[in-house]
Design a protein around this motif. Structure first.
Motif, PDB file in Angstrom:
ATOM      1  N   THR A 148      16.928 -41.037   6.374  1.00  0.00           N
ATOM      2  CA  THR A 148      17.049 -40.966   4.913  1.00  0.00           C
ATOM      3  C   THR A 148      16.254 -39.814   4.314  1.00  0.00           C
ATOM      4  N   ARG A 149      15.369 -39.197   5.104  1.00  0.00           N
ATOM      5  CA  ARG A 149      14.399 -38.292   4.499  1.00  0.00           C
ATOM      6  C   ARG A 149      15.026 -37.079   3.814  1.00  0.00           C
ATOM      7  N   PHE A 150      16.046 -36.459   4.454  1.00  0.00           N
ATOM      8  CA  PHE A 150      16.568 -35.220   3.868  1.00  0.00           C
ATOM      9  C   PHE A 150      17.347 -35.508   2.597  1.00  0.00           C
ATOM     10  N   THR A 186       9.232 -39.225  21.471  1.00  0.00           N
ATOM     11  CA  THR A 186       9.147 -38.637  20.142  1.00  0.00           C
ATOM     12  C   THR A 186       8.095 -37.538  20.226  1.00  0.00           C
ATOM     13  N   ASP A 187       7.657 -37.038  19.076  1.00  0.00           N
ATOM     14  CA  ASP A 187       6.612 -36.018  19.095  1.00  0.00           C
ATOM     15  C   ASP A 187       5.366 -36.585  19.775  1.00  0.00           C
ATOM     16  N   ALA A 188       4.684 -35.758  20.550  1.00  0.00           N
ATOM     17  CA  ALA A 188       3.537 -36.255  21.310  1.00  0.00           C
ATOM     18  C   ALA A 188       2.485 -36.861  20.390  1.00  0.00           C
ATOM     19  N   THR A 195      16.834 -37.276  14.286  1.00  0.00           N
ATOM     20  CA  THR A 195      15.654 -36.453  14.535  1.00  0.00           C
ATOM     21  C   THR A 195      16.014 -35.289  15.456  1.00  0.00           C
ATOM     22  N   THR A 196      15.101 -34.336  15.543  1.00  0.00           N
ATOM     23  CA  THR A 196      15.258 -33.294  16.546  1.00  0.00           C
ATOM     24  C   THR A 196      15.097 -33.911  17.925  1.00  0.00           C
ATOM     25  N   THR A 197      14.366 -35.026  17.967  1.00  0.00           N
ATOM     26  CA  THR A 197      14.076 -35.691  19.225  1.00  0.00           C
ATOM     27  C   THR A 197      15.330 -35.993  20.022  1.00  0.00           C
ATOM     28  N   SER A 224      18.294 -24.704  11.179  1.00  0.00           N
ATOM     29  CA  SER A 224      19.367 -25.273  10.360  1.00  0.00           C
ATOM     30  C   SER A 224      18.806 -26.097   9.206  1.00  0.00           C
ATOM     31  N   ARG A 225      17.676 -26.727   9.400  1.00  0.00           N
ATOM     32  CA  ARG A 225      17.083 -27.453   8.286  1.00  0.00           C
ATOM     33  C   ARG A 225      16.650 -26.483   7.192  1.00  0.00           C
ATOM     34  N   ASP A 226      16.125 -25.342   7.617  1.00  0.00           N
ATOM     35  CA  ASP A 226      15.631 -24.365   6.663  1.00  0.00           C
ATOM     36  C   ASP A 226      16.783 -23.726   5.892  1.00  0.00           C
ATOM     37  N   VAL A 251       7.052 -39.869   2.750  1.00  0.00           N
ATOM     38  CA  VAL A 251       6.271 -40.021   3.981  1.00  0.00           C
ATOM     39  C   VAL A 251       7.072 -40.870   4.961  1.00  0.00           C
ATOM     40  N   ASN A 252       6.526 -41.139   6.139  1.00  0.00           N
ATOM     41  CA  ASN A 252       7.282 -41.994   7.052  1.00  0.00           C
ATOM     42  C   ASN A 252       7.007 -43.456   6.742  1.00  0.00           C
ATOM     43  N   THR A 253       7.738 -44.328   7.447  1.00  0.00           N
ATOM     44  CA  THR A 253       7.680 -45.747   7.080  1.00  0.00           C
ATOM     45  C   THR A 253       6.420 -46.425   7.598  1.00  0.00           C
ATOM     46  N   GLY A 254       5.700 -45.746   8.430  1.00  0.00           N
ATOM     47  CA  GLY A 254       4.481 -46.353   8.934  1.00  0.00           C
ATOM     48  C   GLY A 254       4.154 -45.846  10.317  1.00  0.00           C
ATOM     49  N   ARG A 310       6.566 -35.636   6.445  1.00  0.00           N
ATOM     50  CA  ARG A 310       6.904 -36.755   7.314  1.00  0.00           C
ATOM     51  C   ARG A 310       7.204 -36.274   8.716  1.00  0.00           C
ATOM     52  N   ASN A 311       6.224 -35.822   9.402  1.00  0.00           N
ATOM     53  CA  ASN A 311       6.380 -35.388  10.798  1.00  0.00           C
ATOM     54  C   ASN A 311       7.694 -34.628  10.973  1.00  0.00           C
ATOM     55  N   THR A 312       7.979 -33.768  10.034  1.00  0.00           N
ATOM     56  CA  THR A 312       9.294 -33.129  10.055  1.00  0.00           C
ATOM     57  C   THR A 312       9.228 -31.747  10.687  1.00  0.00           C
ATOM     58  N   THR A 313      10.089 -31.556  11.685  1.00  0.00           N
ATOM     59  CA  THR A 313      10.088 -30.309  12.432  1.00  0.00           C
ATOM     60  C   THR A 313      10.808 -29.216  11.654  1.00  0.00           C
ATOM     61  N   TRP A 314      10.192 -28.054  11.625  1.00  0.00           N
ATOM     62  CA  TRP A 314      10.776 -26.877  10.977  1.00  0.00           C
ATOM     63  C   TRP A 314      11.791 -26.274  11.938  1.00  0.00           C
ATOM     64  N   SER A 365      13.466 -46.830  13.079  1.00  0.00           N
ATOM     65  CA  SER A 365      12.115 -46.543  12.616  1.00  0.00           C
ATOM     66  C   SER A 365      11.157 -46.699  13.784  1.00  0.00           C
ATOM     67  N   ASN A 366       9.956 -46.183  13.584  1.00  0.00           N
ATOM     68  CA  ASN A 366       8.964 -46.249  14.639  1.00  0.00           C
ATOM     69  C   ASN A 366       8.637 -47.701  14.990  1.00  0.00           C
ATOM     70  N   ALA A 367       8.611 -48.571  13.980  1.00  0.00           N
ATOM     71  CA  ALA A 367       8.285 -49.976  14.223  1.00  0.00           C
ATOM     72  C   ALA A 367       9.306 -50.616  15.152  1.00  0.00           C
ATOM     73  N   ILE A 374      15.095 -43.709  21.188  1.00  0.00           N
ATOM     74  CA  ILE A 374      14.947 -42.529  20.333  1.00  0.00           C
ATOM     75  C   ILE A 374      15.246 -42.890  18.890  1.00  0.00           C
ATOM     76  N   GLN A 375      14.542 -42.222  18.013  1.00  0.00           N
ATOM     77  CA  GLN A 375      14.796 -42.412  16.592  1.00  0.00           C
ATOM     78  C   GLN A 375      15.976 -41.523  16.197  1.00  0.00           C
ATOM     79  N   THR A 376      16.959 -42.106  15.498  1.00  0.00           N
ATOM     80  CA  THR A 376      18.148 -41.323  15.162  1.00  0.00           C
ATOM     81  C   THR A 376      17.871 -40.371  14.004  1.00  0.00           C
TER      82      THR A 376
END
Ligand SMILES: N[C@@H](CCC(=O)N[C@@H](CS)C(=O)NCC(=O)O)C(=O)O
Lengths: 338, 421
Positions: free
Chosen positions: A85-87, A194-196, A152-154, A107-109, A38-41, A100-104, A176-178, A148-150
């Motif tokens: 770290t997620r992937f 980031t994502d809305a 990410t697709t963002t 290339s990820r797929d 999941v995400n860090t918070g 974890r709010n992960t965009t499909w 991180s978001n924090a 921006i969070q590094t």
């Protein structure tokens, strides 16, 4: 002689080599707990409370999968992962499923060897600014510093958007978001992107949400969904159909309150198949036949989860929008249980 | 009649491999070699199998693809259309740059504190002790985070420099004759400008300003000329016993030509101005860089101070006393007698501090300074999913940097080492 010993050692090493197992379901069952990335918070999606109990929209899906496998939604270990770290956490087997709010994305797929089990939230990237900055449109952000969070697709969308509009910006990389919240509040960046849905959740956690506005521009498509490792279709099926079960349950009016009752049998054969009254669907994927009953009982159907974690009655206040059922003009569409 | 044979039985028994000292060390070496080889084979084999299971290949082709992301701090031209290889280079240069300036300031701080800690002045030496103990005993990461927190929370936003139309005044004003603005994002400092510029040569690596090259070359020539001049003065002193006045002539030789060239090129400082959201026109030194720099220098400086102190204490007291007996003052004793001898004790551990600083610079990730770890080992790794390739490449690069640094410092060490004949 040297050679034979060397090859002997090689063969022995080969036998004991730790191989990431393909049968995730067996691993999970043997372990007795589901490792959920999941995400860090991010309050509303996944965040621990003061006692370390996780809750949120993404967490609810982890619980549903655990309930489908074990009949017990509490058998989850939450592994906080950052955008970076997620992937690796998924690929290395540290987590069984990543919610974890992960965009499909393509290339990820393909290249990153993940499989997306579906979309649990249709989103898009937005911007948040301080209200007193007087900015009302993303087009006014030329020259701004943007947090921006590094990883990410963002950050890729951001680069594309500013280039397409002939604007420049100063990226402020955060981990991180924090950290992003802190930098943004301190004024180290003019805008946070980031994502809305993430913006809404972040803003709701501020002491003064009214002093921040989310700009109207949505600059990308961000279908967020649970992902598993490529190559284990049984496990992919389990996560995918658990998500569909939650969505279908809303469509057919199955809720956490009435699911026990309906599981005794109904007039609707689709509901009967969903709840394992007939059809024996669970066995087809290695689960007990009442898997969906447990999954739905864990936190309710999709609509219940949405309303309880991020919906309009929560501080985050997200409308269903694209995430309404297909019958309500949204994009949620569970495949038939048959 | 029995006789005790004093030579061992002919022939070779297997137990001799362990009990016979002639063979034992060989046996041990062979066994260890096998174990190491087996370990390596296991690692490689395991990696290959797991990559296969995941369906991933091992391939560096991604380095040639468009990176798609932006980097805030780049010393060479870079945009999101550049390749991942270029992003890696940008990160590498950022690593080298922070390490370079960090090593210099850490050394200056370390030498200063190390010397002062031995000062007979109680207050000064205690203050220096406190500095060393405080910085040495708290993790570096915390210092970096403290620095960035101070910078972001205490400094005003660029907005505060905007003149309020109603009051006609800004909340804060720039310092140093309106040339420098401290903000919570960066420090805006003036940039160099040449009004009668010689032009710029564009290379694929980076554009090279001919003005800067000309100034550097001229300065190098001046330094060379000054050394000749000092050599001449030494010769005169040796021959006549009287040293000609050199200091202002040295200064003239060193700086006059450069100043004349700068004037000829129309050199001036271009001051940053607030435009829109941010300062433009000058150079913005990001707070991430400053925080990292401060953390690395102060932390490593404390260790270097201890090394310097140890080095000085290693020079016997008789040296100081002898120099004092010759009538030297304490500053000159330190500079001419003690430090040159202390250097040979100082340099080897200093090398490892430089290496530490360079490797510690990868903590840049904590403040978002895009070093090698941030670009190649961070965003590129994550966006391409090439964990193994990126990490291996990164390890290789850090290894090479470390080897180059220790090689260079070893050369220096050879120079200052005590020469015994
Ligand atoms: N959807 C994007 C961005 C995901 C992302 O990083 N979202 C942020 C903000 S919504 C997040 O979840 N942060 C929580 C955290 O830092 O753990 C992606 O998959 O690359």
């Amino acid at each position: 002689m040297k050679k034979t010993v060397f090859f002997g050692a090689l063969a022995a090493a080969g036998l004991t080599a730790g191989i990431a197992s393909a049968a995730t379901l067996d691993d999970v069952k043997a372990r007795g707990v589901l490792n959920c990335g999941v995400n860090t918070g991010l309050v509303g999606f996944a965040a621990p409370d003061a006692n370390g109990n996780w809750s949120g929209f993404d967490v609810a899906l982890c619980k549903a999968v655990a309930a489908a496998v074990f009949g017990d939604p509490s058998k989850v270990k939450y592994v906080p992962t950052t955008g970076q770290t997620r992937f690796t956490a998924l690929a290395s087997g540290e987590v069984d499923v990543l919610v974890r709010n992960t965009t499909w994305t393509f290339s990820r797929d393909t290249d990153l060897k993940m499989d997306f089990a579906g979309v649990n939230y249709y989103d898009g990237q937005g911007f948040m600014v301080h209200k007193d900055s007087g900015i009302t449109s993303a087009k006014e952000l030329d020259g701004a510093s943007v947090c921006i969070q590094t990883g990410t697709t963002t950050e890729l969308n951001l680069a594309d958007y500013f280039k397409a509009n002939g604007m420049s910006y100063q990226p402020i990389a955060i981990d991180s978001n924090a950290e992003g919240e802190q930098q943004y509040i301190a004024g180290a960046c003019d805008a946070y992107t980031t994502d809305a849905s993430g913006l809404a959740a972040t803003r709701a956690a501020f002491a003064d949400p009214d002093n921040h506005i989310i700009l109207p521009e949505i600059i990308s498509k961000e279908p967020l969904g649970p992902a598993v490792r490529h190559g284990d279709s049984q496990w992919l099926d389990i996560v995918k159909w658990t998500l569909y079960a939650l969505i279908a349950a809303e469509e057919y009016g199955v809720t956490s309150a009435n699911v026990e009752e309906l599981a005794k049998g109904t007039e609707n054969p689709e509901v009967n198949r969903l709840l394992g009254v007939e059809g024996g669907l669970g066995a087809m994927t290695g689960l007990p036949n009442d898997w969906a009953v447990h999954a739905i009982k864990a936190g309710g159907n999709y609509g219940e989860i949405f309303a309880a974690t991020i919906g309009e009655s929560t501080p985050i206040g997200l409308a269903r929008g694209l995430n309404a059922q297909w019958t309500q003009g949204g994009l949620l569409y569970a495949m038939p249980f048959r | 009649m029995t006789s005790v044979p004093d030579t061992p039985e002919p022939g070779f028994r297997l137990s001799q491999l362990i009990y016979d000292t002639r063979y034992r060390s060989l046996t041990i070496q062979v066994v260890v070699l096998f174990l190491v080889m087996a370990g390596a084979a296991w690692l490689v084999d395991n990696t290959i199998r797991n990559l296969n299971v995941l369906g991933k290949d091992f391939n560096f082709g991604f380095l040639g693809n468009r990176s798609g992301y932006d980097i805030a701090q780049h010393l060479i031209p870079y945009s999101n259309d550049s390749t991942h290889a270029r992003a890696m280079l940008v990160g590498l240069l950022n690593t080298l740059w922070i390490s370079f300036v960090g090593c210099i300031t850490a050394t200056v701080i370390g030498v200063f504190v190390g010397v002062m800690r031995l000062s007979p002045n109680w207050l000064v030496s205690r203050l220096m002790t406190a500095y060393v103990e405080v910085f040495r005993n708290i993790p570096l990461l915390l210092w970096i985070l403290v620095a960035i927190a101070l910078l972001t929370e205490v400094m005003p936003a660029p907005n505060a420099y905007r003149i309020n139309p109603t009051t006609g005044e800004a909340q804060t004003s720039m310092i140093l004759f309106d040339s420098v603005a401290l903000t919570n994002r960066y420090t805006a400092i003036p940039s160099m400008e040449f009004l009668r510029s010689l032009g710029v040569v564009n290379t694929p690596f980076a554009p090279i300003s001919l003005d800067v090259v000309a100034v550097l070359v001229l300065f190098a020539v001046s330094i060379w000329a000054n050394r000749r001049f000092v050599g001449w003065a030494n010769a005169v002193q040796a021959a006549t016993g009287v040293r000609p006045t050199t200091w202002w002539k040295s200064l003239l030789i060193l700086f006059a030509p450069v100043i004349v060239l700068l004037i000829a090129l129309g050199f001036r400082l271009h001051e940053p101005t607030l435009q829109g959201f941010n300062f433009t026109g000058g150079t913005n030194v990001s707070n991430a860089f400053v925080a990292l720099w401060a953390g690395l220098s102060l932390y490593t400086g404390a260790f270097i101070a201890e090394i310097v102190r140890a080095g000085i204490l290693a020079v016997s007291k008789g040296q100081t006393e002898a120099a004092a007996a010759l009538g030297m003052r304490s500053g000159r004793i330190m500079r001419l007698v003690i430090l040159p001898q202390a250097l040979r004790v100082i340099v080897p551990p200093l090398i490892s501090q430089f290496l530490n600083l360079t490797k510690n610079s990868s903590l840049a990730i904590a403040v978002g300074y895009m070093d090698l770890r941030g670009t190649l080992g961070g965003i590129t790794l994550n966006q391409t999913g090439r964990e193994l390739e990126c990490i291996l490449l990164m390890m290789l690069i850090y290894l090479s940097i470390s080897l180059v640094i220790s090689g260079a410092m070893n050369l220096f060490n050879r120079k200052v080492r005590l020469k015994e004949r």
